[in-house]
Design an enzyme around this catalytic site. Sequence first.
Site, PDB file in Angstrom:
ATOM      1  N   GLY A 544       4.973   8.176  10.224  1.00  0.00           N
ATOM      2  CA  GLY A 544       3.512   8.058  10.147  1.00  0.00           C
ATOM      3  C   GLY A 544       3.118   7.302   8.896  1.00  0.00           C
ATOM      4  CD  GLU A 545       3.916   8.253   4.359  1.00  0.00           C
ATOM      5  OE1 GLU A 545       4.136   7.148   3.829  1.00  0.00           O
ATOM      6  OE2 GLU A 545       4.493   9.291   3.994  1.00  0.00           O
TER       7      GLU A 545
END
Length: 578
Positions: A544-545
């Site tokens: 993610g991120e």
Amino acid sequence: MDDANRYPDDQREALYRVIAERRDVRRGFRPDPVPADVLGRVLAAAHQAPSVGFSQPWDFIVITDRTRRERVAALARKHRDEFAAGLPAARSRAFDRLKIEAILDTPVNIVVSCDRTRGGRHTLGRHVQPRTADFSSVLAVANLWLAARAEGLGVGWVSFFDERELAAEVGLPAHLAVIAYLCVGYVADFAPEPELATAGWARRRPLSWAVHAEEFGRRGLPGEEPVDPLADVIAAIAPPDEAAMTAARERQDRMTKPRGSLGVLEEVSVRLAGLAGSCPPPLPEPACVAVFAADHGVHARGVTPWPQEVTAQMVANFLAGGAVVNAFAAQAGAEVTVVDIGVAAQLEPVPGLLPRKIAPGTADFTEGPAMTRDQAMTALTVGIEIARDLVAAGNRCLVTGDMGIANTTASAALICAFTGADPAEATGRGTGIDAAMYARKIDVVCRGLARHQPDPADPVGVIAAFGGFEHAALAGFILGAAALRVPVVLDGVIAGAAALAAAALAPDSIAACFAGHRSAEPGHAVALEHLGLRPLVDLGLRLGEGTGALLALPLVQSAARALRDVATFDSAGVTDKL
Ligand SMILES: Cc1cc2nc3c(=O)[nH]c(=O)nc-3n(C[C@H](O)[C@H](O)[C@H](O)COP(=O)(O)O)c2cc1C
């Protein structure tokens, strides 16, 4: 209507003209001196500005001495270099081309100062709002700038200074603050648009984004109905431009390479052209990743081994530059913006963090809706506005990022709701969970679906049921970018779930989306399949991120650059295949 006090038409026109044609000028100055009477008129205009409690807190220090200006220019240069060193690569290249001061090119420099104490403690208005002293000096600057334009004088405002360093250089006593440093001189001509707009650094925001009726958020121009930002954005989203796509396909076929040899990137370039409505399309840079962070009530159901406070801790890490998203963004030359859209902790204001908290986390969707419809609408609107702001700030490509412990559970529920997939197929192991927790996670998704009986024809209802404030905001972010015809590179499963919501609200929004990668989360493949998007990178990432999307960013940029830069058989005189 009472016109008694209105100026005659030609005079009103002159006023509006000077307002419209005032420019911040940094280049094209002529060395001619400014006659004393002209400078006197301009300063007299400045001195007529309104001021809090009629305190007139300004003074004007007029500098013509070249040696002093050289010392001031050196102060500005130091701060320019420091600023440049902190910019992401694409921004830094653009900044190199900008001129930000004309201290030595102009015959006159003027420091406008502010005495925040002038008039004593009973200065009307300033006793409750001390900042109004500074505002008053700024109004003097505005008057000076307008009068100078009418006199044919260019003015450039320079703020690349440490305020006290500059104050010492011009001998300001400690109780006076520097408000503005202005470079003044005659110019060859005035640019029709702000130089920063012409250079592509930033864009003008439309007036309709800035005017609100009665309350913040009820946008609408006088005499018009308030606009609903979501409806407005949906109405602005149109299909890709077929002519530009055809031109891009034809150009790919004439480029000095075997036809089709750029594989998937050829299709990417065609889609970029269709989105921009031009061939070649503009380069998708600078790029900015917006990391939307929020917490989830469903965390309480034991769907992840990570404690909830990790969301806030990782936000701090992003802001300190220590996360993988920061490393990948630095490598790709992109900027990182972090949005607190619903973190269950109070976050300190720091540069780079946009405080847009809807609530400290959603509710547990196994017990009720994760959020109210109003909250879903607010989060969608926040996403739309952040996309607009980042584009107005000069970004030509947006990248999705997210952070929220337990958000793969919410994503799985959203993906099932929008695609009809089986929870066992769409639910993954997220950040790494054991068999018992995985079984519980699937059960939680099943219970949520059973409880809410989601209707994919009501996308806002689906978002409200399962949440993630970050999903809602990301859906708005995608819609906002699509309405502005700016590409959005999607990250993993959270972005995929948000894109399903965006597609349900406006199917053509997917024309703006480029699937950065395929995450290891099984629900992501389901989402991409449903959206008809082909992932550019498939490296088993599940972080993610925004990390997967950032890896794909150079691919999207290269696809556009190839279409723009590569010669054609005819232009390069290369013989085509028989
Ligand atoms: C408070 C303030 C500070 C500014 N500082 C700088 C500066 O340091 N360098 C610069 O080149 N322009 C500076 N500007 C000028 C702006 O870049 C410029 O006003 C803006 O791009 C809009 O263009 P326009 O003034 O031509 O409409 C400043 C303007 C304001 C209002």
